[in-house]
Design an enzyme around this catalytic site. Sequence first.
Site, short mmCIF file in Angstrom:
data_model
loop_
_atom_site.label_atom_id
_atom_site.label_comp_id
_atom_site.label_asym_id
_atom_site.label_seq_id
_atom_site.Cartn_x
_atom_site.Cartn_y
_atom_site.Cartn_z
N ARG A 238 121.40 62.45 65.67
CA ARG A 238 120.35 62.28 64.64
C ARG A 238 118.98 62.51 65.25
O ARG A 238 118.11 63.14 64.65
CB ARG A 238 120.43 60.87 64.02
N LYS B 187 108.22 55.32 50.68
CA LYS B 187 109.00 55.84 49.55
C LYS B 187 110.08 54.87 49.13
O LYS B 187 110.70 54.23 49.97
CB LYS B 187 109.65 57.16 49.93
N GLU C 74 109.74 57.01 43.32
CA GLU C 74 110.79 58.01 43.08
C GLU C 74 111.85 57.53 42.08
O GLU C 74 112.80 56.85 42.46
CB GLU C 74 111.49 58.40 44.40
N LYS D 193 107.51 61.04 42.61
CA LYS D 193 108.56 61.96 43.07
C LYS D 193 109.70 61.93 42.06
O LYS D 193 110.65 61.16 42.19
CB LYS D 193 109.04 61.53 44.46
#
Length: 340
Positions: free
Chosen positions: A48, A138, A179, A221
Site C-alpha cells: 500500500r 471527507k 459526499e 462530492k
Amino acid sequence: MNTHSDALQATIDALVQRGKGLLAADESGPTIAKRFKTVGVESTEENRRAWRSLLLGTPGLGEFVSGVILYEETLGQCADDGEPLSSLAARQGIVPGIKVDKGKISLAHAPGDEITQGLDGLAERLGRYKEQGARFAKWRAVYNISSTLPSPLAIEANAESLARYAAICQEAGLVPIVEPEVLMDGEHSIERCAQVTDAVLHEVFHALHRHSIVLEHMLLKPSMVVAGKEHVPVNVTEAASQTVTVLNRTVPPAVAGIFFLSGGQTPEEATAHLDAINRIGRRPWPLSFSYGRALQEPPLKAWRGQAANVSEAQRALLKRARLNAAAAQARYSTEDESTS
Ligand code: 13P
C-alpha cells in the site's frame, strides 16, 4: 466568525483551481485489498505504501490535481527516501486531505439502508490529522437505490451525520468535503436516479443549514445522475443534462465547488460525463473531478506490484489526470484517448 475562516478560505483557494481536480486515494483496508486483488497484488502495508508513493510521486501531477484524499494509514507513511507522503504531495502543490468516516453499517429498523459512522471522537482525531498535515476531510454517505430505497429515514439520518461532520470540521479549521453517493448498482432508470439524488441533496443542504455550515468553505462530492449499471445505458449528453438539472435545483450557488465521484464508471465514461457536464451553460459552481477508480484503474493495471512498472503506471495516471483536467474545462475529445 469562525477563527479559522482565513485558513479555510486559503484551503478552498488551493483546492478550487480552474482545470484541476482531486485524486481520491483513500480506500479503506478491505477496499484497497479488493482493488489490488484485480491485479494479483497482496494488500500488505508495504504494498500500500509503494502504491501510494507511486501515485503521489508522479512527476507533474500537481499540474492537474490540486488535492489528494488519503486514508489514515497513508498520513503516517513515508516514501523510499523517508519523506512523509503528505509532504511529498504538498511539495507537488497538492493539498493533503483525509477520509475521516469509519465506513457504513446497516441502518437499524430500515432494511436495505445504510448509515455512515465515525462521529464519536471526531474532533480529537481531526486535531491529530491536522498535525500530520491534513487540511481538508471527507465523509461518504451511501444510498442504495431501488423502487423503495432509500427510505426517508435513511435520507434524513445520513444528512444529519454529514452536517454534524461538516460542522466539526469547520470548527477545527479543516474544509469538509460532503459526499452523498447514490449508488449505481441496480437496474433503475436515470429518472429514478434523478428523483433520489434530488431528495438526497435537498435533505443534505437542509441539514447543513441547520448546523450553520459556511457553504463557501465546503465542497460537495456527489454522484452523477446516471442509469443503474443493469439498465440500458443512457447517452452522455442526457446524463449530463439530468445531473446539472438536479444540482441547479438543490445546491446553493455559495457552495465553493462540486467535485464528482466516479462511482464505478469506466475511466473513459467518467471523463466524457465530466466534459459534457461542463459544456452546459447555466451553473454557478466550478464542476470538476474527485475520482478514485476512474483515475487509479489504468495505473494500477500498468503497475501490478512491480517496481519495474512504476514509470509506466505514473504515465497512465498523468494521462487520466490530464484528460479529466481538460474535461473540467469542457476541452476533452474522445480522440485525446489515443494520445499517450
Ligand atoms: P470513486 O471515484 O472510485 O467512486 O471513489 C471516490 C471516492 O472517494 C469514494 O468515496
